[in-house]
Motif scaffolding. Structure first.
Motif, PDB file in Angstrom:
ATOM      1  N   ARG A 185       0.848  -1.208   0.000  1.00 40.64           N
ATOM      2  CA  ARG A 185       0.000   0.000   0.000  1.00 40.64           C
ATOM      3  C   ARG A 185       0.876   1.247   0.000  1.00 40.64           C
ATOM      4  N   GLU A 186       1.955   1.216   0.787  1.00 44.84           N
ATOM      5  CA  GLU A 186       2.889   2.338   0.853  1.00 44.84           C
ATOM      6  C   GLU A 186       3.574   2.534  -0.497  1.00 44.84           C
ATOM      7  N   SER A 197       2.392   1.683  -3.360  1.00 49.78           N
ATOM      8  CA  SER A 197       1.368   2.166  -4.286  1.00 49.78           C
ATOM      9  C   SER A 197       1.154   3.671  -4.115  1.00 49.78           C
ATOM     10  N   LEU A 198       1.107   4.107  -2.844  1.00 47.37           N
ATOM     11  CA  LEU A 198       0.937   5.542  -2.574  1.00 47.37           C
ATOM     12  C   LEU A 198       2.146   6.347  -3.053  1.00 47.37           C
ATOM     13  N   GLU A 199       3.332   5.810  -2.854  1.00 45.27           N
ATOM     14  CA  GLU A 199       4.544   6.489  -3.327  1.00 45.27           C
ATOM     15  C   GLU A 199       4.549   6.572  -4.849  1.00 45.27           C
ATOM     16  N   ALA A 200       4.082   5.545  -5.498  1.00 44.03           N
ATOM     17  CA  ALA A 200       4.006   5.556  -6.960  1.00 44.03           C
ATOM     18  C   ALA A 200       3.013   6.610  -7.424  1.00 44.03           C
ATOM     19  N   LYS A 201       1.857   6.670  -6.749  1.00 42.56           N
ATOM     20  CA  LYS A 201       0.857   7.687  -7.101  1.00 42.56           C
ATOM     21  C   LYS A 201       1.414   9.090  -6.860  1.00 42.56           C
ATOM     22  N   LEU A 202       2.115   9.239  -5.725  1.00 42.76           N
ATOM     23  CA  LEU A 202       2.715  10.540  -5.408  1.00 42.76           C
ATOM     24  C   LEU A 202       3.727  10.929  -6.495  1.00 42.76           C
ATOM     25  N   GLY A 203       4.524   9.978  -6.907  1.00 40.04           N
ATOM     26  CA  GLY A 203       5.502  10.234  -7.975  1.00 40.04           C
ATOM     27  C   GLY A 203       4.807  10.649  -9.270  1.00 40.04           C
TER      28      GLY A 203
END
Length: 100
Positions: free
Chosen positions: A4-5, A7-13
């Protein structure tokens, strides 16, 4: 939790990349607008200069028309004076025959 983390980092990127792309596009658009404003300003100055030149030419033309009219009136008066018989002849003493 780790996935999940990630995935969130990828979305943030992705969001950061999109934000950077948007910022770059906005800067390009701003630069284009600034350039167009400069061009419009130059065009406006040329237009105003040409408009002023046209006004000056119109004033000069009107002044020349007034001068021409005055000269034509003077010429007509001169022709009228010259056309009167006997008034412009010089007598033997060198005086004009015109009676003032």
């Amino acid at each position: 939790l780790q996935s999940r983390e990630n995935s969130l980092e990828a979305k943030l990127g992705m969001f950061e990349a999109k934000a950077q792309q948007t910022a770059t596009e906005m800067k390009q658009l701003r630069d284009e607008l600034v350039q167009k404003i400069k061009i419009l300003g130059a065009m406006d100055r040329r237009y105003r200069r040409k408009q002023k030149d046209a006004q000056n030419l119109e004033q000069s033309l009107n002044e020349e028309r007034r001068k021409r009219k005055k000269l034509e009136e003077e010429n007509a008066n001169f022709v009228k004076i010259l056309s009167k018989p006997g008034e412009n002849e010089i007598n033997e003493e060198g005086q004009s025959a015109m009676v003032g």
